[in-house]
Design a protein around this motif. Structure first.
Motif, PDB file in Angstrom:
ATOM      1  N   ALA A 113       7.672  32.789 -31.345  1.00  0.00           N
ATOM      2  CA  ALA A 113       8.347  33.870 -30.625  1.00  0.00           C
ATOM      3  C   ALA A 113       7.451  35.106 -30.545  1.00  0.00           C
ATOM      4  O   ALA A 113       7.338  35.747 -29.486  1.00  0.00           O
ATOM      5  N   LEU A 114       6.786  35.463 -31.667  1.00  0.00           N
ATOM      6  CA  LEU A 114       5.877  36.614 -31.661  1.00  0.00           C
ATOM      7  C   LEU A 114       4.664  36.351 -30.773  1.00  0.00           C
ATOM      8  O   LEU A 114       4.178  37.265 -30.081  1.00  0.00           O
ATOM      9  N   ALA A 115       4.155  35.116 -30.790  1.00  0.00           N
ATOM     10  CA  ALA A 115       3.021  34.784 -29.926  1.00  0.00           C
ATOM     11  C   ALA A 115       3.399  34.942 -28.456  1.00  0.00           C
ATOM     12  O   ALA A 115       2.618  35.480 -27.652  1.00  0.00           O
ATOM     13  N   LEU A 152       5.447  43.884 -42.186  1.00  0.00           N
ATOM     14  CA  LEU A 152       6.495  43.187 -42.928  1.00  0.00           C
ATOM     15  C   LEU A 152       7.356  44.208 -43.659  1.00  0.00           C
ATOM     16  O   LEU A 152       6.831  45.065 -44.374  1.00  0.00           O
ATOM     17  N   ARG A 153       8.684  44.074 -43.456  1.00  0.00           N
ATOM     18  CA  ARG A 153       9.586  45.010 -44.129  1.00  0.00           C
ATOM     19  C   ARG A 153      10.961  44.362 -44.262  1.00  0.00           C
ATOM     20  O   ARG A 153      11.511  43.866 -43.278  1.00  0.00           O
ATOM     21  N   ASP A 154      11.484  44.375 -45.493  1.00  0.00           N
ATOM     22  CA  ASP A 154      12.828  43.848 -45.777  1.00  0.00           C
ATOM     23  C   ASP A 154      13.001  42.413 -45.283  1.00  0.00           C
ATOM     24  O   ASP A 154      14.042  42.036 -44.724  1.00  0.00           O
ATOM     25  N   GLY A 155      11.968  41.608 -45.473  1.00  0.00           N
ATOM     26  CA  GLY A 155      12.066  40.213 -45.098  1.00  0.00           C
ATOM     27  C   GLY A 155      11.986  39.932 -43.613  1.00  0.00           C
ATOM     28  O   GLY A 155      12.292  38.820 -43.171  1.00  0.00           O
ATOM     29  N   ARG A 156      11.560  40.903 -42.827  1.00  0.00           N
ATOM     30  CA  ARG A 156      11.439  40.729 -41.379  1.00  0.00           C
ATOM     31  C   ARG A 156      10.068  41.209 -40.929  1.00  0.00           C
ATOM     32  O   ARG A 156       9.535  42.188 -41.462  1.00  0.00           O
ATOM     33  N   VAL A 157       9.522  40.507 -39.961  1.00  0.00           N
ATOM     34  CA  VAL A 157       8.228  40.881 -39.401  1.00  0.00           C
ATOM     35  C   VAL A 157       8.459  41.586 -38.078  1.00  0.00           C
ATOM     36  O   VAL A 157       9.204  41.100 -37.216  1.00  0.00           O
ATOM     37  N   ARG A 158       7.814  42.728 -37.903  1.00  0.00           N
ATOM     38  CA  ARG A 158       7.968  43.527 -36.695  1.00  0.00           C
ATOM     39  C   ARG A 158       6.658  43.522 -35.919  1.00  0.00           C
ATOM     40  O   ARG A 158       5.599  43.828 -36.473  1.00  0.00           O
ATOM     41  N   LEU A 159       6.747  43.150 -34.659  1.00  0.00           N
ATOM     42  CA  LEU A 159       5.603  43.173 -33.758  1.00  0.00           C
ATOM     43  C   LEU A 159       5.738  44.375 -32.826  1.00  0.00           C
ATOM     44  O   LEU A 159       6.811  44.612 -32.263  1.00  0.00           O
ATOM     45  N   GLY A 192       3.373  56.108 -22.173  1.00  0.00           N
ATOM     46  CA  GLY A 192       2.955  54.728 -22.367  1.00  0.00           C
ATOM     47  C   GLY A 192       4.146  53.785 -22.352  1.00  0.00           C
ATOM     48  O   GLY A 192       5.223  54.091 -21.822  1.00  0.00           O
ATOM     49  N   PHE A 193       3.943  52.631 -22.953  1.00  0.00           N
ATOM     50  CA  PHE A 193       4.999  51.622 -22.979  1.00  0.00           C
ATOM     51  C   PHE A 193       4.902  50.874 -24.294  1.00  0.00           C
ATOM     52  O   PHE A 193       3.810  50.608 -24.804  1.00  0.00           O
ATOM     53  N   LEU A 194       6.065  50.533 -24.881  1.00  0.00           N
ATOM     54  CA  LEU A 194       6.105  49.886 -26.178  1.00  0.00           C
ATOM     55  C   LEU A 194       7.052  48.694 -26.123  1.00  0.00           C
ATOM     56  O   LEU A 194       8.198  48.807 -25.704  1.00  0.00           O
ATOM     57  N   LEU A 195       6.540  47.533 -26.563  1.00  0.00           N
ATOM     58  CA  LEU A 195       7.364  46.336 -26.727  1.00  0.00           C
ATOM     59  C   LEU A 195       7.438  46.029 -28.198  1.00  0.00           C
ATOM     60  O   LEU A 195       6.423  46.010 -28.911  1.00  0.00           O
ATOM     61  N   THR A 196       8.646  45.804 -28.706  1.00  0.00           N
ATOM     62  CA  THR A 196       8.850  45.499 -30.111  1.00  0.00           C
ATOM     63  C   THR A 196       9.665  44.207 -30.252  1.00  0.00           C
ATOM     64  O   THR A 196      10.555  43.936 -29.446  1.00  0.00           O
ATOM     65  N   MET A 197       9.306  43.448 -31.258  1.00  0.00           N
ATOM     66  CA  MET A 197      10.062  42.254 -31.626  1.00  0.00           C
ATOM     67  C   MET A 197      10.194  42.217 -33.127  1.00  0.00           C
ATOM     68  O   MET A 197       9.256  42.579 -33.853  1.00  0.00           O
ATOM     69  N   GLU A 198      11.350  41.768 -33.605  1.00  0.00           N
ATOM     70  CA  GLU A 198      11.562  41.561 -35.030  1.00  0.00           C
ATOM     71  C   GLU A 198      12.123  40.166 -35.241  1.00  0.00           C
ATOM     72  O   GLU A 198      13.070  39.771 -34.570  1.00  0.00           O
ATOM     73  N   VAL A 199      11.546  39.434 -36.192  1.00  0.00           N
ATOM     74  CA  VAL A 199      12.014  38.094 -36.513  1.00  0.00           C
ATOM     75  C   VAL A 199      12.024  37.947 -38.039  1.00  0.00           C
ATOM     76  O   VAL A 199      11.287  38.639 -38.740  1.00  0.00           O
ATOM     77  N   PRO A 200      12.847  37.045 -38.560  1.00  0.00           N
ATOM     78  CA  PRO A 200      12.840  36.819 -40.011  1.00  0.00           C
ATOM     79  C   PRO A 200      11.506  36.232 -40.452  1.00  0.00           C
ATOM     80  O   PRO A 200      10.915  35.390 -39.771  1.00  0.00           O
ATOM     81  N   ALA A 201      11.031  36.686 -41.624  1.00  0.00           N
ATOM     82  CA  ALA A 201       9.765  36.181 -42.150  1.00  0.00           C
ATOM     83  C   ALA A 201       9.970  34.834 -42.832  1.00  0.00           C
ATOM     84  O   ALA A 201      11.041  34.520 -43.312  1.00  0.00           O
TER      85      ALA A 201
END
Length: 367
Positions: A278-280, A305-312, A358-367
């Motif tokens: 999903a992050l890829a 990595l924060r609180d068991g989740r990875v943020r892109l 600018g522009f920002l895209l963010t994704m968070e998924v469980p680690a």
């Protein structure tokens, strides 16, 4: 309702067989003379005909055109024989009527009526304890035969509903596969086609003043085209193995070759396959939009990595980076597919302009 032909055929044979058996019992009236026999035959034909009309409609999942007149008519011919023929004619026809009542009136109303029919037959047929077994047989035949008819009709209807559900599931599976192919083609080939166009333009500009560099760009163009062909094969097979680090490296190389400075900082953390893919996809979609829809000069790709989740986070300093026609903060077609991928991995996705233009895209998924 579309009715299962095999189930309907089996139920029709069984119900017809029961009707024939009861009709043959009615022909015993010929033992009392031709007149009584013919009258019994006529009443039998009337009962079987009305029962057939009702059951034929029931097995097709509906009601007869003249319902409830056909139900009333079957009840009339069932009990009219008690006043025209000796020895309790209704005891022969009542089991068929019980099935019709259970099918069309539902258990709430039909069960009390069937109980009344049983009481009526028991009272009219009782002529002494010596005939108790015969009386009990005809009384019990009413709920047993009626229940059998009801169960057969219900089985046919359930079979029809299962066939409809199976057809709907098949349609849903086809639609899901089409959506997957559409999403994968958009997300997977978008970057490759953009890279081919950019490198083709760059090779054309370098052709006269720097042939060696132009040949290098053409070589890169061929490599990207081969990757695109491989992507198409993966889409057709339904399998796309992607890694976050590999996609980030390709994205950085493409941005740099297009004149966009790129910095990547990936956290050293092992991710579940679905989360990493999903992050890829997030990196690929974000970089594709940067190249297509922005005038960015810098782009950063970071994970934390924060609180068991990875943020892109994929940020650029251009005037765009989302998809044209989409309102701020509202994803377009590719970002919608990206949000679906994030959701399937148990995460979230958001994209919006930043205060600095600018522009920002963010994704968070469980680690």
């Amino acid at each position: 309702m579309v009715v299962s032909s095999s189930a309907q055929r089996l139920a029709r044979v069984l119900i017809t067989g029961v009707s024939v058996v009861y009709s043959l019992i009615g022909l015993l009236y010929f033992m009392g003379g031709p007149a009584i026999g013919l009258l019994a035959a006529a009443v039998t034909v009337a009962v079987v005909s009305t029962h057939y009309v009702n059951m034929r409609a029931a097995l097709r999942g509906g009601r007869p055109p003249l319902f409830p007149a056909t139900l009333v008519l079957q009840a009339v011919v069932t009990y009219a024989g008690d006043y025209l023929l000796p020895s309790g004619w209704s005891s022969i026809a009542a089991p068929l009527l019980a099935g019709t009542l259970l099918v069309f009136l539902g258990l709430r109303w039909a069960v009390p009526l069937v109980v009344l029919m049983m009481l009526y037959e028991g009272a009219t047929m009782w002529i002494g304890p010596h005939y108790a077994v015969v009386t009990l047989f005809y009384v019990i035949a009413i709920p047993i035969t009626g229940s059998m008819i009801y169960v057969l009709v219900r089985l046919v209807r359930v079979a029809a509903e299962l066939e409809e559900a199976r057809a709907e599931l098949a349609d849903a599976a086809v639609l899901k596969e089409r959506l997957r192919i559409s999403r994968d083609l958009h997300d997977g080939l978008g970057r490759s086609l953009t890279a081919i166009a950019l490198k083709g333009d760059l090779a054309a500009r370098l052709m006269d003043r720097d042939p060696a560099s132009a040949r290098g760009e053409v070589g890169e163009l061929v490599r990207v085209a081969r990757e695109a062909a491989q992507d198409v094969r993966h889409v057709a097979r339904g399998y796309r193995a992607m890694s976050l680090s590999g996609e980030t490296d390709r994205a950085a190389a493409l941005l740099e070759s297009s004149g966009v400075s790129c910095q990547a900082h990936l956290a050293d953390v092992a991710l579940p396959r679905r989360a990493e893919e999903a992050l890829a996809w997030g990196v690929r979609e974000a970089v594709t939009n940067v190249l297509r829809h922005s005038r960015a000069t810098t782009c950063t790709i970071t994970t934390s990595l924060r609180d068991g989740r990875v943020r892109l986070e994929v940020a650029n300093d251009g005037a765009g980076g989302g998809e044209p026609g989409a309102e701020p903060g509202v994803p377009g077609g590719g970002l919608t597919g990206l949000a679906e991928r994030a959701s399937q991995a148990g995460g979230t996705c958001a994209a919006a302009p930043t205060d600095g233009g600018g522009f920002l895209l963010t994704m968070e998924v469980p680690a």
